[in-house]
Design a protein around this motif. Sequence first.
Motif, PDB file in Angstrom:
ATOM      1  N   LEU A  26     -18.380 -11.674 -40.971  1.00  0.00           N
ATOM      2  CA  LEU A  26     -17.905 -11.541 -39.600  1.00  0.00           C
ATOM      3  C   LEU A  26     -16.859 -12.622 -39.338  1.00  0.00           C
ATOM      4  O   LEU A  26     -17.129 -13.815 -39.534  1.00  0.00           O
ATOM      5  CB  LEU A  26     -19.071 -11.675 -38.618  1.00  0.00           C
ATOM      6  CG  LEU A  26     -18.739 -11.596 -37.126  1.00  0.00           C
ATOM      7  CD1 LEU A  26     -18.096 -10.261 -36.782  1.00  0.00           C
ATOM      8  CD2 LEU A  26     -20.008 -11.806 -36.301  1.00  0.00           C
ATOM      9  N   PHE A  27     -15.677 -12.212 -38.911  1.00  0.00           N
ATOM     10  CA  PHE A  27     -14.578 -13.148 -38.698  1.00  0.00           C
ATOM     11  C   PHE A  27     -14.232 -13.257 -37.223  1.00  0.00           C
ATOM     12  O   PHE A  27     -14.084 -12.250 -36.530  1.00  0.00           O
ATOM     13  CB  PHE A  27     -13.336 -12.694 -39.473  1.00  0.00           C
ATOM     14  CG  PHE A  27     -13.439 -12.911 -40.952  1.00  0.00           C
ATOM     15  CD1 PHE A  27     -12.976 -14.075 -41.529  1.00  0.00           C
ATOM     16  CD2 PHE A  27     -14.033 -11.955 -41.759  1.00  0.00           C
ATOM     17  CE1 PHE A  27     -13.093 -14.286 -42.902  1.00  0.00           C
ATOM     18  CE2 PHE A  27     -14.156 -12.147 -43.123  1.00  0.00           C
ATOM     19  CZ  PHE A  27     -13.679 -13.318 -43.704  1.00  0.00           C
ATOM     20  N   GLY A  28     -14.111 -14.497 -36.753  1.00  0.00           N
ATOM     21  CA  GLY A  28     -13.679 -14.765 -35.398  1.00  0.00           C
ATOM     22  C   GLY A  28     -12.254 -15.275 -35.373  1.00  0.00           C
ATOM     23  O   GLY A  28     -11.640 -15.522 -36.421  1.00  0.00           O
ATOM     24  N   GLY A  29     -11.735 -15.465 -34.185  1.00  0.00           N
ATOM     25  CA  GLY A  29     -10.361 -15.892 -34.026  1.00  0.00           C
ATOM     26  C   GLY A  29     -10.168 -17.389 -33.973  1.00  0.00           C
ATOM     27  O   GLY A  29      -9.080 -17.857 -33.648  1.00  0.00           O
ATOM     28  N   ALA A  49     -14.547  -7.746 -37.821  1.00  0.00           N
ATOM     29  CA  ALA A  49     -13.783  -8.730 -37.059  1.00  0.00           C
ATOM     30  C   ALA A  49     -14.212  -8.696 -35.606  1.00  0.00           C
ATOM     31  O   ALA A  49     -14.408  -7.623 -35.030  1.00  0.00           O
ATOM     32  CB  ALA A  49     -12.286  -8.456 -37.165  1.00  0.00           C
ATOM     33  N   ALA A  50     -14.378  -9.865 -35.039  1.00  0.00           N
ATOM     34  CA  ALA A  50     -14.592  -9.986 -33.598  1.00  0.00           C
ATOM     35  C   ALA A  50     -13.230 -10.187 -32.948  1.00  0.00           C
ATOM     36  O   ALA A  50     -12.637 -11.268 -33.036  1.00  0.00           O
ATOM     37  CB  ALA A  50     -15.522 -11.163 -33.289  1.00  0.00           C
ATOM     38  N   ASP A  51     -12.700  -9.106 -32.397  1.00  0.00           N
ATOM     39  CA  ASP A  51     -11.423  -9.133 -31.681  1.00  0.00           C
ATOM     40  C   ASP A  51     -10.310  -9.748 -32.531  1.00  0.00           C
ATOM     41  O   ASP A  51      -9.987  -9.227 -33.598  1.00  0.00           O
ATOM     42  CB  ASP A  51     -11.598  -9.873 -30.357  1.00  0.00           C
ATOM     43  CG  ASP A  51     -10.605  -9.397 -29.290  1.00  0.00           C
ATOM     44  OD1 ASP A  51      -9.510  -8.944 -29.646  1.00  0.00           O
ATOM     45  OD2 ASP A  51     -10.926  -9.469 -28.101  1.00  0.00           O
ATOM     46  N   GLY A  52      -9.734 -10.864 -32.098  1.00  0.00           N
ATOM     47  CA  GLY A  52      -8.595 -11.453 -32.788  1.00  0.00           C
ATOM     48  C   GLY A  52      -8.884 -11.935 -34.183  1.00  0.00           C
ATOM     49  O   GLY A  52      -7.953 -12.273 -34.932  1.00  0.00           O
ATOM     50  N   GLY A  53     -10.154 -11.975 -34.585  1.00  0.00           N
ATOM     51  CA  GLY A  53     -10.495 -12.335 -35.954  1.00  0.00           C
ATOM     52  C   GLY A  53      -9.974 -11.338 -36.967  1.00  0.00           C
ATOM     53  O   GLY A  53      -9.982 -11.616 -38.177  1.00  0.00           O
ATOM     54  N   VAL A  67     -13.543  -3.448 -36.008  1.00  0.00           N
ATOM     55  CA  VAL A  67     -13.120  -4.505 -35.096  1.00  0.00           C
ATOM     56  C   VAL A  67     -13.854  -4.259 -33.781  1.00  0.00           C
ATOM     57  O   VAL A  67     -13.780  -3.167 -33.210  1.00  0.00           O
ATOM     58  CB  VAL A  67     -11.603  -4.500 -34.858  1.00  0.00           C
ATOM     59  CG1 VAL A  67     -11.205  -5.671 -33.959  1.00  0.00           C
ATOM     60  CG2 VAL A  67     -10.851  -4.559 -36.174  1.00  0.00           C
ATOM     61  N   ILE A  68     -14.567  -5.293 -33.320  1.00  0.00           N
ATOM     62  CA  ILE A  68     -15.416  -5.161 -32.140  1.00  0.00           C
ATOM     63  C   ILE A  68     -15.044  -6.256 -31.148  1.00  0.00           C
ATOM     64  O   ILE A  68     -14.898  -7.425 -31.524  1.00  0.00           O
ATOM     65  CB  ILE A  68     -16.905  -5.294 -32.519  1.00  0.00           C
ATOM     66  CG1 ILE A  68     -17.286  -4.247 -33.582  1.00  0.00           C
ATOM     67  CG2 ILE A  68     -17.796  -5.147 -31.289  1.00  0.00           C
ATOM     68  CD1 ILE A  68     -18.653  -4.467 -34.201  1.00  0.00           C
ATOM     69  N   GLY A  69     -14.878  -5.901 -29.889  1.00  0.00           N
ATOM     70  CA  GLY A  69     -14.582  -6.899 -28.865  1.00  0.00           C
ATOM     71  C   GLY A  69     -13.905  -6.262 -27.671  1.00  0.00           C
ATOM     72  O   GLY A  69     -13.783  -5.038 -27.588  1.00  0.00           O
ATOM     73  N   ASP A  70     -13.458  -7.107 -26.742  1.00  0.00           N
ATOM     74  CA  ASP A  70     -12.770  -6.574 -25.568  1.00  0.00           C
ATOM     75  C   ASP A  70     -11.277  -6.397 -25.812  1.00  0.00           C
ATOM     76  O   ASP A  70     -10.566  -5.852 -24.972  1.00  0.00           O
ATOM     77  CB  ASP A  70     -13.016  -7.457 -24.347  1.00  0.00           C
ATOM     78  CG  ASP A  70     -12.594  -8.906 -24.546  1.00  0.00           C
ATOM     79  OD1 ASP A  70     -11.724  -9.167 -25.411  1.00  0.00           O
ATOM     80  OD2 ASP A  70     -13.119  -9.781 -23.837  1.00  0.00           O
ATOM     81  N   PHE A  71     -10.813  -6.853 -26.982  1.00  0.00           N
ATOM     82  CA  PHE A  71      -9.442  -6.661 -27.454  1.00  0.00           C
ATOM     83  C   PHE A  71      -8.410  -7.417 -26.616  1.00  0.00           C
ATOM     84  O   PHE A  71      -7.221  -7.098 -26.665  1.00  0.00           O
ATOM     85  CB  PHE A  71      -9.076  -5.173 -27.534  1.00  0.00           C
ATOM     86  CG  PHE A  71      -9.783  -4.419 -28.641  1.00  0.00           C
ATOM     87  CD1 PHE A  71     -10.796  -5.019 -29.377  1.00  0.00           C
ATOM     88  CD2 PHE A  71      -9.439  -3.131 -28.947  1.00  0.00           C
ATOM     89  CE1 PHE A  71     -11.458  -4.344 -30.397  1.00  0.00           C
ATOM     90  CE2 PHE A  71     -10.080  -2.432 -29.968  1.00  0.00           C
ATOM     91  CZ  PHE A  71     -11.095  -3.040 -30.691  1.00  0.00           C
ATOM     92  N   ASP A  72      -8.823  -8.430 -25.889  1.00  0.00           N
ATOM     93  CA  ASP A  72      -7.838  -9.193 -25.118  1.00  0.00           C
ATOM     94  C   ASP A  72      -7.085 -10.194 -25.981  1.00  0.00           C
ATOM     95  O   ASP A  72      -6.064 -10.744 -25.552  1.00  0.00           O
ATOM     96  CB  ASP A  72      -8.492  -9.888 -23.921  1.00  0.00           C
ATOM     97  CG  ASP A  72      -9.531 -10.924 -24.319  1.00  0.00           C
ATOM     98  OD1 ASP A  72      -9.863 -11.027 -25.525  1.00  0.00           O
ATOM     99  OD2 ASP A  72     -10.025 -11.638 -23.431  1.00  0.00           O
ATOM    100  N   SER A  73      -7.565 -10.446 -27.204  1.00  0.00           N
ATOM    101  CA  SER A  73      -6.852 -11.349 -28.114  1.00  0.00           C
ATOM    102  C   SER A  73      -6.427 -10.657 -29.396  1.00  0.00           C
ATOM    103  O   SER A  73      -6.016 -11.319 -30.353  1.00  0.00           O
ATOM    104  CB  SER A  73      -7.719 -12.571 -28.430  1.00  0.00           C
ATOM    105  OG  SER A  73      -8.949 -12.180 -29.032  1.00  0.00           O
ATOM    106  N   LEU A  74      -6.519  -9.334 -29.431  1.00  0.00           N
ATOM    107  CA  LEU A  74      -6.080  -8.562 -30.594  1.00  0.00           C
ATOM    108  C   LEU A  74      -4.628  -8.146 -30.389  1.00  0.00           C
ATOM    109  O   LEU A  74      -4.324  -7.271 -29.575  1.00  0.00           O
ATOM    110  CB  LEU A  74      -6.971  -7.331 -30.784  1.00  0.00           C
ATOM    111  CG  LEU A  74      -6.650  -6.437 -31.982  1.00  0.00           C
ATOM    112  CD1 LEU A  74      -6.801  -7.207 -33.285  1.00  0.00           C
ATOM    113  CD2 LEU A  74      -7.554  -5.204 -31.970  1.00  0.00           C
ATOM    114  N   GLU A  75      -3.739  -8.786 -31.109  1.00  0.00           N
ATOM    115  CA  GLU A  75      -2.314  -8.511 -30.938  1.00  0.00           C
ATOM    116  C   GLU A  75      -1.988  -7.088 -31.371  1.00  0.00           C
ATOM    117  O   GLU A  75      -2.553  -6.566 -32.337  1.00  0.00           O
ATOM    118  CB  GLU A  75      -1.487  -9.509 -31.738  1.00  0.00           C
ATOM    119  CG  GLU A  75      -1.635 -10.946 -31.267  1.00  0.00           C
ATOM    120  CD  GLU A  75      -0.774 -11.903 -32.062  1.00  0.00           C
ATOM    121  OE1 GLU A  75      -0.001 -11.426 -32.926  1.00  0.00           O
ATOM    122  OE2 GLU A  75      -0.864 -13.121 -31.817  1.00  0.00           O
ATOM    123  N   SER A  76      -1.043  -6.474 -30.653  1.00  0.00           N
ATOM    124  CA  SER A  76      -0.703  -5.078 -30.928  1.00  0.00           C
ATOM    125  C   SER A  76      -0.165  -4.891 -32.340  1.00  0.00           C
ATOM    126  O   SER A  76      -0.387  -3.850 -32.970  1.00  0.00           O
ATOM    127  CB  SER A  76       0.319  -4.579 -29.903  1.00  0.00           C
ATOM    128  OG  SER A  76       1.497  -5.375 -29.936  1.00  0.00           O
TER     129      SER A  76
END
Length: 242
Positions: A26-29, A49-53, A67-76
């Motif tokens: 599991l990777f974080g940002g 991956a947790a979001d931006g991870g 990829v799991i998360g709210d996607f507020d730090s996942l760059e397009s």
Amino acid sequence: MCPNPEKMVNLRKNGTIIRSNGPIGLFGGGQIGPDDLNLVLNRVTTVVAADGGAAVLVDSGRLPDAVIGDFDSLESTIKDRIPDDRLFPIREQDSTDFDKALRSVQAPLVLGAGFLGRRLDHQLAVLNTLVTYQDRACVLFGEHEVVFHAPPKISLAIAPGDIVSLFPLARVTGRSNGLEWPIEDLILEPNGKVGTSNRALSEVELHIDGPGLLVMVPRNALDQVMQAFLSGQTGLWPARAG
């Protein structure tokens, strides 16, 4: 399609997104060192991956299985390189991305990188989540240490003189073998006595009476910690009610 469909099941009814019979990476940002990616990939076959991870995986050429998360730090630019069937947005803002990811996977062990270091508030939230999901075996490693929520019992063949820190996030008691300062007859609690900077004299054995204790050992003990959890002999705490 997922390259190994039997590893991935979208079970929205109980919240499980990824299920694996082996350990999951599991990777974080947060902070990920130059060797951390290969360290995880050499020990797991499934990566989440947790979001931006997701960025460190995608940039390395290894697409995350989810990829799991709210996607507020996942760059397009990263998101666009991941197949849609591997993206699992959870939009609520009442929990961290680490929380969302950990509660959404089922595996005998989760090995996490990118959750320690950098912002202290993020680290504290991660440690709180480790204790909240007391029924999940999860090991996190950072630049210098390995951190996990103590199971009912664990035995670690770590080197004499190595630091073994015990930090309670709840009132706990237990007993130990192989520590310079045994924990018998102690009540450990976050606003009272804690067990930081203890030292190993020999193989360390911990028997803990209830959930809530974090254990920190040197990074070079990672494989011993993983082997202990994967042995099936540590036991797990029951899930918290509610």
